[in-house]
Enzyme design. Sequence first.
Site, PDB file in Angstrom:
ATOM      1  N   ASP A 188      48.534  50.943  39.490  1.00  0.00           N
ATOM      2  CA  ASP A 188      47.171  51.254  39.558  1.00  0.00           C
ATOM      3  C   ASP A 188      46.760  52.158  38.325  1.00  0.00           C
ATOM      4  O   ASP A 188      47.808  52.767  37.705  1.00  0.00           O
ATOM      5  CB  ASP A 188      46.859  51.862  40.879  1.00  0.00           C
ATOM      6  CG  ASP A 188      46.668  51.101  42.056  1.00  0.00           C
ATOM      7  OD1 ASP A 188      46.824  49.922  42.093  1.00  0.00           O
ATOM      8  OD2 ASP A 188      47.029  51.668  43.237  1.00  0.00           O
TER       9      ASP A 188
HETATM   10  N1  URA Z   1      51.231  50.733  45.506  1.00  0.00           N
HETATM   11  C1  URA Z   1      50.056  51.284  45.226  1.00  0.00           C
HETATM   12  O1  URA Z   1      49.226  51.628  46.234  1.00  0.00           O
HETATM   13  N2  URA Z   1      50.042  51.392  43.807  1.00  0.00           N
HETATM   14  C2  URA Z   1      50.469  51.152  42.819  1.00  0.00           C
HETATM   15  O2  URA Z   1      50.074  51.423  41.642  1.00  0.00           O
HETATM   16  C3  URA Z   1      51.743  50.530  43.259  1.00  0.00           C
HETATM   17  C4  URA Z   1      52.095  50.377  44.272  1.00  0.00           C
END
Ligand code: URA
Length: 231
Positions: free
Chosen positions: A101
Amino acid sequence: MRLDKYLAHATGLTRSRAHGMIRSGQVTVNGAVVKIIGHKLKPDDEVVWREQSVELSGKRYIMLNKPEGVVCATHDAVHKTVLDLLGDEGKKGLHVAGRLDIDTTGLVLLTDDGDWSHRITSPKHGCSKTYRASLAEALAPSVVEQFAAGIELRGEAKKTRPARLELLSPTEVRLTLDEGKYHQVKRMFAALGNRVVALHRERIGSVALDESLLPGQWRELSDEEVAALTA
Ligand code: URA
């Protein structure tokens, strides 16, 4: 990449024959003879051997320490992408093997080898991913068993696969997953009424983020690291 390794990879010469070519002055970098076998090449350097430009035709494998605010996408109209961080290397058809993310930091792998990235991301292969997470609320020790038993995510019929949770403090954990559902870590903690306030990926399979890479920095994977992720 080192000059001897580059020459050997690009030409099919053995490493020792590549050493011979370099030491005897048959190789130039940007027009100047370089006789140092371990000479570090920069991404735009032009290597010439026997008056022929030497191009790497092999696959590329890169690890990058993603900073916050950067997106794991090929193009983005608003935000900087991980490919932008690679400079000219980012224009060479690389893609991300397992996205993070925008607000997650840490290990991102990039490659132009579709089979390799498929092994990392496909649920069938169960390649593990290890995260360090900071939580808004203190955790009870019993969450370790809840993660091991699988968590029911909103909108999903099946529980998550068993996950390994290590409590580092009441609000800090290390979590290892063998799958990669959309926003999985955040959704797992949300399902327990908690909230992830910071998330950092430390490891994919047996490959750990190189601690010498500052946020935004990257390096090529070693042959051993590439092989470890296909084993
Ligand atoms: N899980 C999440 O919630 N976000 C990420 O970036 C990676 C794994």
